[in-house]
Design an enzyme around this catalytic site. Structure first.
Site, PDB file in Angstrom:
ATOM      1  N   PRO A  67       0.810  -1.228   0.000  1.00  0.00           N
ATOM      2  CA  PRO A  67       0.000   0.000   0.000  1.00  0.00           C
ATOM      3  C   PRO A  67       0.839   1.272   0.000  1.00  0.00           C
ATOM      4  O   PRO A  67       1.804   1.399   0.747  1.00  0.00           O
ATOM      5  CB  PRO A  67      -0.816  -0.103   1.286  1.00  0.00           C
ATOM      6  CG  PRO A  67      -0.878  -1.563   1.582  1.00  0.00           C
ATOM      7  CD  PRO A  67       0.449  -2.119   1.113  1.00  0.00           C
ATOM      8  N   CYS A  68       0.426   2.214  -0.845  1.00  0.00           N
ATOM      9  CA  CYS A  68       1.147   3.488  -0.957  1.00  0.00           C
ATOM     10  C   CYS A  68       0.512   4.576  -0.095  1.00  0.00           C
ATOM     11  O   CYS A  68       1.001   5.704  -0.071  1.00  0.00           O
ATOM     12  CB  CYS A  68       1.195   3.939  -2.413  1.00  0.00           C
ATOM     13  SG  CYS A  68      -0.414   4.411  -3.073  1.00  0.00           S
ATOM     14  N   THR A  69      -0.532   4.243   0.619  1.00  0.00           N
ATOM     15  CA  THR A  69      -1.310   5.238   1.357  1.00  0.00           C
ATOM     16  C   THR A  69      -0.457   6.123   2.252  1.00  0.00           C
ATOM     17  O   THR A  69      -0.706   7.322   2.359  1.00  0.00           O
ATOM     18  CB  THR A  69      -2.378   4.524   2.215  1.00  0.00           C
ATOM     19  OG1 THR A  69      -2.989   3.519   1.433  1.00  0.00           O
ATOM     20  CG2 THR A  69      -3.409   5.501   2.714  1.00  0.00           C
TER      21      THR A  69
ATOM     22  N   LEU B 276       2.773   6.675   1.785  1.00  0.00           N
ATOM     23  CA  LEU B 276       3.928   7.156   1.032  1.00  0.00           C
ATOM     24  C   LEU B 276       3.574   8.197  -0.012  1.00  0.00           C
ATOM     25  O   LEU B 276       4.399   9.012  -0.394  1.00  0.00           O
ATOM     26  CB  LEU B 276       4.629   5.983   0.320  1.00  0.00           C
ATOM     27  CG  LEU B 276       5.056   4.815   1.195  1.00  0.00           C
ATOM     28  CD1 LEU B 276       5.675   3.718   0.333  1.00  0.00           C
ATOM     29  CD2 LEU B 276       6.019   5.257   2.282  1.00  0.00           C
TER      30      LEU B 276
END
Length: 184
Positions: free
Chosen positions: A46-48, A50
């Site tokens: 998950p990039c949430t 970043l």
């Protein structure tokens, strides 16, 4: 290529995977005890935490921190090739802490690695979607895969210095150049 296992927590996406692949789909990576033996393990965590438009909590955030679960699984059953994907902001957020966290784990666990930023519009997709792809192997030189156009696709299988290439970055145009990071 034969898919052995897929992992997706968000049910609409998991449903799509079930329809498109003939492989088991597991939900929560934290509940996955092991991986099947495979030549390639590919993971997009998950990039949430970043993303520039996300929480910017960093690699230790609740969602992006799930990379630890990926590390746990590949440590127990190392594939020949390990591929990670995430947003380019992981290269600069908190002074580069997210990419450093990933590459330090790879170094400490004996992986050769290389990464580069890739833009989907250069592959026939009608949108600009930049992603960092990191390729790692314990026995192969990932530069021959990730930088094939620059290296000529050599089949060298030696230990090497790790590399990263910053391509189009952020919304501010192109930032080029190669960044080297010495192995410890």
């Amino acid at each position: 290529m034969e898919t052995e296992l897929l992992c997706e927590y968000w049910e609409p996406a998991a449903d799509t995977l079930r329809r498109r692949f003939d492989a088991p789909v597991v939900g929560d990576i934290r509940e996955l005890r092991s991986l099947p033996t495979a030549d390639i393990v590919a993971a997009g965590f998950p990039c949430t935490d970043l993303s520039q438009v996300g929480r910017t909590a960093g690699i230790s955030g609740d969602e992006s921190g799930l990379i630890r679960e990926v590390f746990r699984l590949v440590a127990d059953t190392p594939p020949t090739w390990f591929v990670l994907e995430n947003v380019p902001n992981m290269l600069t957020l908190q002074g580069g802490s997210p990419i450093r966290h990933v590459t330090e784990w790879l170094d400490e666990n004996g992986w050769n690695w290389a990464y580069r930023t890739v833009d989907s519009r250069h592959f026939g997709v009608r949108q600009r979607r930049r992603r960092v792809f990191l390729v790692a192997s314990k026995t192969q030189d990932p530069r021959t895969v990730l930088f094939a156009d620059e290296t000529g696709g050599s089949s060298a299988q030696k230990r090497h210095t790790a590399y990263g290439l910053l391509g189009p970055s952020g919304n501010r145009g192109h930032r080029g150049g190669e960044r080297e990071s010495s192995r410890r």
